[in-house]
Each structure stands twice: as structure tokens, then as C-alpha cells.
Design a protein around this motif. Structure first.
Motif, mmCIF file in Angstrom:
data_model
loop_
_atom_site.group_PDB
_atom_site.id
_atom_site.type_symbol
_atom_site.label_atom_id
_atom_site.label_comp_id
_atom_site.label_asym_id
_atom_site.label_seq_id
_atom_site.Cartn_x
_atom_site.Cartn_y
_atom_site.Cartn_z
ATOM 1 N N MET A 71 0.844 -1.199 0.000
ATOM 2 C CA MET A 71 0.000 0.000 0.000
ATOM 3 C C MET A 71 0.874 1.241 0.000
ATOM 4 S SD MET A 71 -1.730 2.533 1.791
ATOM 5 C CE MET A 71 -1.823 2.226 3.543
ATOM 6 N N ILE A 72 0.459 2.158 -0.817
ATOM 7 C CA ILE A 72 1.205 3.409 -0.884
ATOM 8 C C ILE A 72 0.200 4.550 -0.781
ATOM 9 C CG2 ILE A 72 1.164 3.579 -3.441
ATOM 10 C CD1 ILE A 72 4.194 4.376 -3.139
ATOM 11 N N GLN A 73 0.602 5.578 -0.087
ATOM 12 C CA GLN A 73 -0.301 6.718 0.056
ATOM 13 C C GLN A 73 0.270 7.900 -0.701
ATOM 14 O OE1 GLN A 73 -1.740 7.408 4.277
ATOM 15 N NE2 GLN A 73 0.019 6.101 4.650
ATOM 16 N N LYS A 74 -0.633 8.678 -1.258
ATOM 17 C CA LYS A 74 -0.189 9.883 -1.944
ATOM 18 C C LYS A 74 -1.103 11.035 -1.589
ATOM 19 C CE LYS A 74 3.207 8.093 -4.372
ATOM 20 N NZ LYS A 74 4.602 8.491 -4.077
ATOM 21 N N LYS A 75 -0.474 12.153 -1.357
ATOM 22 C CA LYS A 75 -1.265 13.345 -1.113
ATOM 23 C C LYS A 75 -1.343 14.123 -2.413
ATOM 24 C CE LYS A 75 -1.091 17.862 1.149
ATOM 25 N NZ LYS A 75 -0.457 18.701 2.186
ATOM 26 N N ILE A 76 -2.571 14.461 -2.777
ATOM 27 C CA ILE A 76 -2.719 15.335 -3.950
ATOM 28 C C ILE A 76 -3.612 16.503 -3.570
ATOM 29 C CG2 ILE A 76 -2.374 13.464 -5.629
ATOM 30 C CD1 ILE A 76 -5.447 13.588 -6.091
ATOM 31 N N CYS A 77 -3.514 17.569 -4.382
ATOM 32 C CA CYS A 77 -4.315 18.755 -4.105
ATOM 33 C C CYS A 77 -5.150 19.108 -5.322
ATOM 34 C CB CYS A 77 -3.403 19.961 -3.843
ATOM 35 S SG CYS A 77 -2.771 19.974 -2.194
ATOM 36 N N LEU A 78 -6.285 19.734 -5.029
ATOM 37 C CA LEU A 78 -7.050 20.310 -6.129
ATOM 38 C C LEU A 78 -6.876 21.811 -6.077
ATOM 39 C CD1 LEU A 78 -8.848 17.516 -5.548
ATOM 40 C CD2 LEU A 78 -10.006 18.596 -7.499
ATOM 41 N N LEU A 79 -6.462 22.369 -7.213
ATOM 42 C CA LEU A 79 -6.240 23.805 -7.261
ATOM 43 C C LEU A 79 -7.088 24.371 -8.382
ATOM 44 C CD1 LEU A 79 -2.312 23.759 -7.082
ATOM 45 C CD2 LEU A 79 -3.909 24.117 -5.182
ATOM 46 N N GLY A 80 -7.660 25.512 -8.121
ATOM 47 C CA GLY A 80 -8.466 26.124 -9.166
ATOM 48 C C GLY A 80 -9.252 27.284 -8.611
ATOM 49 N N GLY A 81 -9.809 28.045 -9.517
ATOM 50 C CA GLY A 81 -10.520 29.263 -9.114
ATOM 51 C C GLY A 81 -11.789 28.955 -8.351
ATOM 52 N N PHE A 82 -12.456 29.997 -8.080
ATOM 53 C CA PHE A 82 -13.666 29.985 -7.303
ATOM 54 C C PHE A 82 -14.804 29.299 -8.067
ATOM 55 C CE2 PHE A 82 -17.528 32.398 -6.111
ATOM 56 C CZ PHE A 82 -17.561 32.075 -4.774
ATOM 57 N N ALA A 83 -15.409 28.284 -7.450
ATOM 58 C CA ALA A 83 -16.587 27.606 -7.997
ATOM 59 C C ALA A 83 -16.364 26.919 -9.332
ATOM 60 C CB ALA A 83 -17.775 28.582 -8.093
ATOM 61 N N LEU A 126 1.598 8.477 13.958
ATOM 62 C CA LEU A 126 2.900 8.932 13.479
ATOM 63 C C LEU A 126 2.662 9.430 12.060
ATOM 64 C CD1 LEU A 126 5.963 9.179 13.989
ATOM 65 C CD2 LEU A 126 6.200 6.927 12.903
ATOM 66 N N ILE A 127 2.860 10.730 11.897
ATOM 67 C CA ILE A 127 2.448 11.362 10.635
ATOM 68 C C ILE A 127 3.663 11.936 9.926
ATOM 69 C CG2 ILE A 127 0.986 13.169 9.643
ATOM 70 C CD1 ILE A 127 -0.660 12.970 12.309
ATOM 71 N N HIS A 128 3.690 11.702 8.656
ATOM 72 C CA HIS A 128 4.759 12.321 7.857
ATOM 73 C C HIS A 128 4.496 13.814 7.818
ATOM 74 C CE1 HIS A 128 7.011 13.172 4.031
ATOM 75 N NE2 HIS A 128 7.906 12.513 4.776
ATOM 76 N N ARG A 129 5.497 14.548 8.185
ATOM 77 C CA ARG A 129 5.247 15.950 8.422
ATOM 78 C C ARG A 129 4.839 16.728 7.169
ATOM 79 N NH1 ARG A 129 8.480 20.875 11.201
ATOM 80 N NH2 ARG A 129 8.091 22.167 9.391
ATOM 81 N N ASP A 130 5.521 16.512 6.101
ATOM 82 C CA ASP A 130 5.244 17.317 4.915
ATOM 83 C C ASP A 130 3.939 16.927 4.230
ATOM 84 O OD1 ASP A 130 7.330 18.940 5.222
ATOM 85 O OD2 ASP A 130 8.659 17.929 3.774
ATOM 86 N N THR A 131 3.715 15.645 4.116
ATOM 87 C CA THR A 131 2.549 15.208 3.340
ATOM 88 C C THR A 131 1.308 15.040 4.195
ATOM 89 O OG1 THR A 131 3.086 12.907 3.716
ATOM 90 C CG2 THR A 131 4.010 13.936 1.751
ATOM 91 N N GLY A 132 1.507 14.921 5.489
ATOM 92 C CA GLY A 132 0.365 14.652 6.359
ATOM 93 C C GLY A 132 -0.085 13.209 6.235
ATOM 94 N N LEU A 133 0.735 12.394 5.581
ATOM 95 C CA LEU A 133 0.356 10.993 5.412
ATOM 96 C C LEU A 133 0.682 10.214 6.674
ATOM 97 C CD1 LEU A 133 1.604 10.386 1.767
ATOM 98 C CD2 LEU A 133 -0.753 10.777 2.549
ATOM 99 N N LEU A 134 -0.162 9.224 6.903
ATOM 100 C CA LEU A 134 -0.007 8.429 8.114
ATOM 101 C C LEU A 134 1.100 7.410 7.917
ATOM 102 C CD1 LEU A 134 -1.281 7.918 10.909
ATOM 103 C CD2 LEU A 134 -2.650 6.142 9.807
ATOM 104 N N LEU A 135 2.065 7.429 8.833
ATOM 105 C CA LEU A 135 3.170 6.475 8.733
ATOM 106 C C LEU A 135 2.872 5.234 9.557
ATOM 107 C CD1 LEU A 135 6.127 9.004 9.055
ATOM 108 C CD2 LEU A 135 5.220 7.945 6.976
#
Ligand SMILES: Nc1nc2c(ncn2[C@@H]2O[C@H](COP(=O)(O)OP(=O)(O)O)[C@@H](O)[C@H]2O)c(=O)[nH]1
Ligand SMILES: [Mg+2]
Lengths: 166, 593
Positions: free
Chosen positions: A1-13, B169-178
Motif C-alpha cells: 500500500m502506498i499513500q499519496k497526497k494530492i491537491c485540487l487547485l483552481g478558481g472559485f466555484a 505517526l504522521i509524515h510531516r510534509d505530506t500529512g500521510l499516516l506512517l
């Protein structure tokens, strides 16, 4: 399992929250609710044979609070730029946000979606503009949070790119 | 003014041909319309230079915008880019202004998001306890109801000092759970989301309050949970504590985080979203998961002691008094039940009153007397007695004595329901007693084998055989004679008793005697003296109501002169003998023949 943080960026509405909701829960609501601060959603995907959990950060609508956005952006593996096809200006906003994201995050993968494809007749953004962006190497999608068109592909494609980049 | 009146149309200056006329017109116009002229010029000026007349515009600006806004959206469209630009430049120049402006709404909103996430845990916790209906649980429920606190809070207050429920335990930059660990009891929501939210809050706080680096949000309170947040260079360690976290807990969390960051530096550097590299932190994190329950209270408030000792004193006093009361009462009960001839069927205390009931032998003592002796006033006593015959030996004896009325010469003995009579009694009494004895309650058997029955006649015969010899010329009793006095007296007494019971009277004549030696008169005197001496020795004339003594004499002259006197006969004359007779009813002195 791998986790990834992504963001949504864009204007208003432009439909950031709607896209996330559609992707995560499969639902859509006409009711507009401003996202205040940040909402985080989670979605588990299977890309190839890789389990990926996307942590999707949906930032509040105002785009220009540079400082805040930076701290929310931090740690993102990639981002989705969202523009509203019915408002030309939102594409400009998206481009500006892209600049900012690159300067904050470095050259991380991203995709662009021009949303509200269900209202194509009223679009102010034409194919030529999109072609120009594709030419620059952008991954450009058109789709609709309302119909769900293009939404899974959008997230899937970004995730694939993330995994390739890693 | 003398000029011909022009036709309907006013004359126009331009129609005047001559300059002269023109000149005059102008003058006239000036004369007539000078004030209006000035106003007109002024107005024209204003119309021509509107854009410069800020004061006038300012007067209608707000109204104009409102009106325009009502017509269509064009005003909004026109203003939007400018406002956006303005905002942008404002934020660039001074982000604090906007940050401060929106902070009040963002704070609560983010908090709410967290609350909702953590609320899941709370509710399930509450439910678990809701279902436990132990007596203690009930007591706490009552306390919760009394104090208006949530039940869970009461339980926590009572049992839990603190419990580390979860560690993130959280990865600081990503906020991902370690890595995530939780206690057995913790209700885990979605640790990955919580982890992200915690990071978002961290970021928000840092941004909003522009805190210097290193100073971050380190505690978050959500309902009954407190989240201790330790931020390191690589990771964040968030510790969810229920209850009141002790001071050392933060230090422990801090140390754990530091050691993890140090030992997992490579894993942090290589982190690509795969938390498996941090699985080994599990044990280290678990060390922080701990629960400390409230140790049973050892300290009790002084007031409690005062109340407790007061209560125990009161109990002791009450116990002592009631013990004494009981002892006293038992003593009374024992005395009453030991009373012969009394059978207690009811003995009750009703407050101050005492109810007594039972059986009482007419011969028995009054039981109330015992109560009175024990300090109970007779007014407090209600008694109800039914008469009965007690079969107690003393009562049987008493009853027998009363009913048989034996003479003093007879004695009643009571042995195991046998009544035995001994001694001497009259024949008549013996017959009567035999009849009566059978009717006495408690007497099974009557025996009079050893009872000697004598008649008056027999006694008289015996008495009449007795005589007291005197020495010649003496009227005092010899020693031998004195020994006869006692038995004679017994006989006389028996006789008197028999006479008494038969209603007869006995006359005992003591007959004194003298021999022929000496002068006749002397002998008469001597004989009389000898009779009196014996009567006196027997107790005198007042021997008893049914027996009277009389005296008589027996001298030679009275016996027989003709009889030849032998020394023995002579001696026999120096004596006192008796002649006893029965007089019916009236006691009379028998005349000496
Ligand atoms: N017609 C249409 N409307 C959409 C679509 N996506 C979002 N909207 C609407 O656009 C508004 C803003 O959407 P939202 O997702 O809240 O935008 P955000 O501010 O970027 O998060 C809402 O009223 C949505 O219903 C779409 O694909 N088609
Ligand atoms: Mg939104």
C-alpha cells in the motif's frame, strides 16, 4: 500500500469539491457549498498491481492566499488544476496556480481538467486553447463532475503519473 | 419700450439686423436676465465637466450602485477583476489582514471537521458504557443525571485518570499516516483522514497566527479527548488522550518521536508514500499507549471522618443502650418466667407500655410487683391473668397445707406428687384429711401410715397415770420429778389441741398429797403446796384456753384411816397426781370430792 497526497487547485466555484465528491462518493450536488479551509478525502485505488490510497486535499475556493496555500500544498505528490469551461478567466487562474505550485513543490506531476463539459454550448474555452496547453506538455482533460464524465480517468491518470514519477 | 410690439414670437437677437439693435438687445438681456444667466452658465459648466465633480458624484454613488446592481449583472462583472486584483495585492502586501479576517470562521470550521471525525470514537465509547448496567454504572448514571454531566464524563471522572487511546505517526510534509497504534478500547475512525486533518490544522494554525518556526499547535481538545501533538523535523506524533494527561506523557511522546526520527532517518528520506517502512515503530509507539485508572481513593476528607465517627458513636451508643435495655428486659423476662405459679403467655413492650398476660396461681406472688421492682411504674403495665393451679411442688404443698389445715402435731411432706403426713393428729382430722387430700390439685397420693392418731380419752388416761413424788416434808420437785415435766407438758398440749378441735374443755386437777407424819394442818398446807408446785412447773394456770388446772389435796384423813400404812404406802402419799376430766363447752372447776 502506498499513500499519496494530492491537491485540487483552481478558481472559485470551478467544481473542485464537486469533482472530489464525484470521485470519492460517486455523487453530485447542485447545491454550492463553499469549502472553508480544507477538506481531506481518501480514496483507495488499484493502479496496475499497486494499491494506492489517495489523500485528496480540497482547498477552499479563494486562490490567492499564497501563504496558506503553500502550507497546504506542502507534501503533495501531485495536483489537479481545475478550470470552469464556461469562464475563460478560470483557466488563467489555473495557469497562475500552476506556477505557484511548481515553485512550491518543484516539478511534480499535475493534470488539468476543464470542468462542466455538460454545458459545452456555453464554453468560453475553445479547443485551440487546450491544444496549446497540451502542446506545452500538459495533461489536459475535459469532463464534468455533474455527469461524471472524465472524472475517474482524471484521477487515475494523475495517480499513474505519480507512480511513474516516483 | 416705445417700439412696435413684435408679433407673437419673441424677438430673437439674431433676427435684429442692426448692430446697434444687437447691442441694445444685449444690454436689455443683461438687465432683465442677469441672475438667470449666471445660473445657466454655471449649469453648463457642470454638465461639461461632470467627471471632475467628485463631491456631487459622491452624493449619489451608493444609490447609483444599488440601482445599477438591480438592473443587471454588468456592474458585478465590471467590478470583479478589480476586486480580485485589490484582494491579491492586499494579501501580497499584508497577508495578516486577510488571515485575521477569516480566521474566526476557519478555526471553528476546521475544528468541526476534526470533531466529526473523532466523534465516532466518542459515541461508540458512550454506547459501550451505556450498555453496562453494573450497580456502579447505575450509581454513575444517577450522578450524571444529578450533575447534568454526560454519563461518559462521569465514568471517566471516576475511573480514568487518563488513557492514551491512539498514536498517529504522521509524515510531516505530506500529512500521510506512517503508523498508527491504538489501545484495545479505542474506537478507530479513519486514521488516515485524522492524520491528514491534524496536519491541516497544524498548517492552518501556523499560517493564521504566523507563529515562528518551531512554535506550533501542540494540544488540541476535542470533547473529552485531548490530542497532544509533537512536531519534529520529519514527522508529527499525535497522541490522543482521554482524561487528564499527566505532564510526563508529553515528554514521553517527545522522546518517542525524536528516537523514531533518528532511527528512521533513511526511511524518512526514502518515503514515497509507502508507510511499511515504519511498521517497526509499532512497539515503540505502543509504549506510549497506556491507561492509568484512578487508584482507589486513599485520602478521605476530614468531614467524612467526622461524619463517620459521629455515625459510629451514635451506633455504639444506640447499641449499648439497646443492649442494656435488652439485657434488662431479658432479666425481667427471666425473673417473671422463673416465678412459681405464673405462666407468661404474653409479654410485650409497646413503646413505654408493657402488656402482660398469662396464667396465675391464686397462691402466686403478684408479677407486677417484680416489674415495679425493676423500675417499671405500675401505670405502664397492663396485665391480664387467668387463674390456674400450678403444679409446682411448693404450690402443691402450700395448697395442701391451706386445704388440710393440719394440727401442729402433724407435718405434711411432699415428695414427687405424694403427700405424706407424719406426727400426731386427732382421729377425726385424720379421716377428714384423707378425704380432702384426694381433691387437692397436684396430689396423686396421700399417705398417713406414719400418723399417730390419739383420742382425748387416751391422752387423759396417760396423764392420769403420771405422778410426782416429793421428799418427806418438802414441796420442791426433785431432779427426777423435773424430768417428767416435759413429757407431761407435751401430753397436756396435745390434749388441749384435741380439745380445741373438738370444742371441748379439759380440766386437769393436780392433787397434792401428804403422809400422816406431822400435824394435820401442816400436812394440809404441804399437800396444797405440792399441787401448786407441779402446776407452776407445767406452765401455770394460763396453760391454754381449752385447759384449766385446778388443785386438790389428798391427806391421810381424806384417804382412809383404817388402812394400815406400810412405808411404801406412806411414801405414795407424798406426791402430786392428776385427775383429768372433760367438761363440755363450759370450762368449770371440778369440785374436789
Ligand atoms: N453544470 C455543472 N455544474 C457544476 C459542475 N461541477 C460543479 N458544478 C457546480 O458549480 C458550483 C461550484 O462547484 P464546487 O465544486 O463547489 O466548486 P469549488 O468552489 O471549486 O469547490 C456548484 O454549484 C456545482 O453544482 C459540472 O460539472 N457541471
Ligand atoms: Mg469547494
Amino acid at each position: 500500500m502506498i499513500q499519496k497526497k494530492i491537491c485540487l487547485l483552481g478558481g472559485f466555484a470551478v467544481g473542485k469539491t464537486s469533482l472530489v465528491r464525484r470521485f470519492v462518493t460517486g455523487m453530485f450536488s447542485e447545491l454550492y457549498q463553499t469549502t472553508i479551509g480544507v477538506t481531506i478525502e481518501k480514496k483507495a485505488l488499484l493502479v496496475g498491481d499497486q494499491d494506492v490510497t489517495l489523500m485528496i486535499w480540497d482547498l477552499y475556493g479563494e486562490d490567492d492566499f499564497q501563504k496558506m496555500r503553500e502550507s497546504y500544498l506542502r507534501g503533495s505528490s501531485g495536483y489537479i488544476l481545475v478550470a470552469d469551461g464556461m469562464r475563460r478567466s478560470t483557466l488563467d487562474t489555473a495557469e497562475a496556480l500552476h506556477q505557484l505550485a511548481q515553485s512550491t513543490l518543484g516539478p511534480v506531476p499535475f493534470v488539468l481538467i476543464v470542468n462542466k463539459a455538460d454545458q459545452l454550448k456555453e464554453w468560453e474555452i475553445d479547443e485551440a486553447t487546450l491544444a496549446r496547453l497540451r502542446h506545452k506538455g500538459w495533461l489536459v482533460f475535459t469532463g464534468s463532475a455533474k455527469t461524471g464524465e472524465g472524472v475517474p480517468e482524471l484521477f487515475m491518470r494523475l495517480t499513474q503519473t505519480l507512480l511513474e514519477a516516483a | 419700450m416705445n417700439q412696435p410690439r413684435p408679433s407673437n414670437q419673441p424677438p430673437s437677437p439674431d433676427t435684429a439686423a442692426s448692430p446697434q439693435l444687437k447691442q441694445e438687445w444685449a444690454e436689455l438681456r443683461t438687465l432683465l436676465l442677469a441672475p438667470e444667466q449666471t445660473q445657466l452658465t454655471e449649469l453648463r459648466n457642470r454638465i461639461d465637466h461632470t467627471e471632475t465633480d467628485a463631491p456631487s458624484v459622491s452624493k449619489v454613488l451608493a444609490e447609483a450602485i444599488t440601482l445599477r446592481g438591480k438592473q443587471d449583472e454588468r456592474l458585478t462583472a465590471a467590478l470583479t477583476p478589480h476586486i480580485q486584483t485589490a484582494l491579491t495585492s492586499s494579501v501580497r502586501r499584508n497577508p495578516h489582514v486577510i488571515a485575521e479576517a477569516i480566521a474566526p470562521i476557519m478555526g471553528p470550521a476546521i475544528r468541526q471537521a476534526i470533531v466529526r471525525t473523532l466523534q465516532g470514537m466518542m459515541q461508540s465509547f458512550n454506547q459501550t458504557i451505556d450498555h453496562s448496567l453494573s450497580p456502579k454504572g447505575l450509581a454513575w448514571r444517577i450522578e450524571a443525571w444529578r450533575t447534568g454531566r454526560p454519563f461518559a464524563e462521569v465514568v471517566l471522572l471516576h475511573t480514568l485518570r487518563f488513557r492514551v487511546e491512539q498514536l498517529f505517526l504522521i509524515h510531516r510534509d505530506t500529512g500521510l499516516l506512517l503508523h498508527h497504534v491504538a489501545s484495545d478500547t479505542a474506537v478507530i475512525h479513519d486514521q488516515q483522514l485524522v492524520s491528514g486533518m491534524l496536519t491541516a490544522i497544524q498548517a492552518f494554525v501556523q499560517d493564521t497566527f504566523s507563529t515562528p518556526r518551531g512554535q506550533t499547535l501542540n494540544t488540541l481538545e476535542v470533547g473529552e479527548c485531548r490530542v497532544l501533538i509533537e512536531q519534529g523535523s520529519q514527522a508529527i506524533l499525535a497522541c490522543v488522550v482521554r482524561g487528564t494527561a499527566p505532564g510526563y506523557l508529553r515528554a514521553q511522546v517527545q522522546q518517542t518521536l525524536e528516537s523514531i526520527q533518528l532511527d528512521y532517518a533513511d526511511a524518512f528520506a526514502a518515503f514515497d508514500g509507502n508507510p511499511s517502512g515504519f511498521d517497526a515503530t509499532h512497539d515503540r509507539l505502543m509504549e506510549c499507549v497506556q491507561t492509568q485508572y484512578e487508584t482507589p481513593r486513599t485520602r478521605t476528607s476530614p468531614m467524612t471522618w467526622v461524619i463517620l465517627s459521629g455515625i459510629s458513636l451514635a451506633i455504639a451508643l444506640w447499641g449499648w443502650t439497646s443492649y442494656h435495655n435488652n439485657q434488662h428486659w431479658r432479666h425481667i423476662t427471666q425473673r417473671l418466667s422463673a416465678m412459681p405459679g405464673i405462666v407468661i403467655t404474653t409479654l410485650e413492650r409497646d413503646g413505654n407500655r408493657i402488656h402482660l398476660a398469662g396464667l396465675r396461681d391464686p397462691l402466686a406472688e403478684d408479677p407486677e410487683q417484680i416489674l415495679v421492682e425493676e423500675g417499671i411504674s405500675s401505670e405502664q403495665i397492663t396485665a391480664h391473668w387467668s387463674p390456674y393451679y400450678s403444679l409446682d411442688p411448693p404450690f402443691i404443698r402450700q395448697r395442701a397445707t391451706a386445704m388440710l389445715n393440719p394440727p401442729p402435731t402433724a407435718t405434711l411432706h411432699f415428695q414427687e406428687e405424694h403427700l405424706i403426713v407424719t406426727g400426731t393428729a386427732s382421729h377425726a382430722w385424720a379421716i377428714e384429711a384423707k378425704k380432702t387430700a384426694r381433691l387437692i390439685p397436684g396430689i396423686q397420693d396421700y399417705r398417713d401410715d406414719d400418723l399417730r392418731t390419739v383420742s382425748i380419752e387416751q391422752l387423759i388416761e396417760q396423764i392420769n397415770l403420771v405422778s410426782f413424788l416429793f421428799d418427806s416434808g418438802s414441796s420442791t420437785l426433785s431432779e427426777q420429778a423435773q424430768g417428767k415435766i416435759g413429757p407431761l407438758r407435751t401430753l397436756l398440749e396435745d390434749l388441749q389441741i384435741l380439745a380445741q378441735s373438738s370444742g371441748q374443755h379439759i380440766v386437769v386437777e393436780a392433787i397434792g398429797g401428804a403422809d400422816e407424819t406431822g400435824p394435820e394442818t401442816m400436812n394440809l398446807l404441804l399437800a396444797t403446796a405440792r399441787a401448786h408446785t407441779v402446776i407452776a412447773a407445767l406452765g401455770g394456770p394460763s396453760f391454754g384456753s381449752h385447759l384449766t388446772f385446778t388443785t386438790g389435796i389428798e391427806t391421810m384423813s381424806t384417804v382412809s384411816r383404817s388402812r394400815a400404812l406400810t412405808p411404801h404406802t406412806r411414801k405414795l402419799l407424798r406426791r402430786t397426781s392428776f385427775f383429768t376430766s372433760i367438761k363440755d363447752k363450759v370450762p368449770q372447776v371440778a369440785p374436789t370430792p
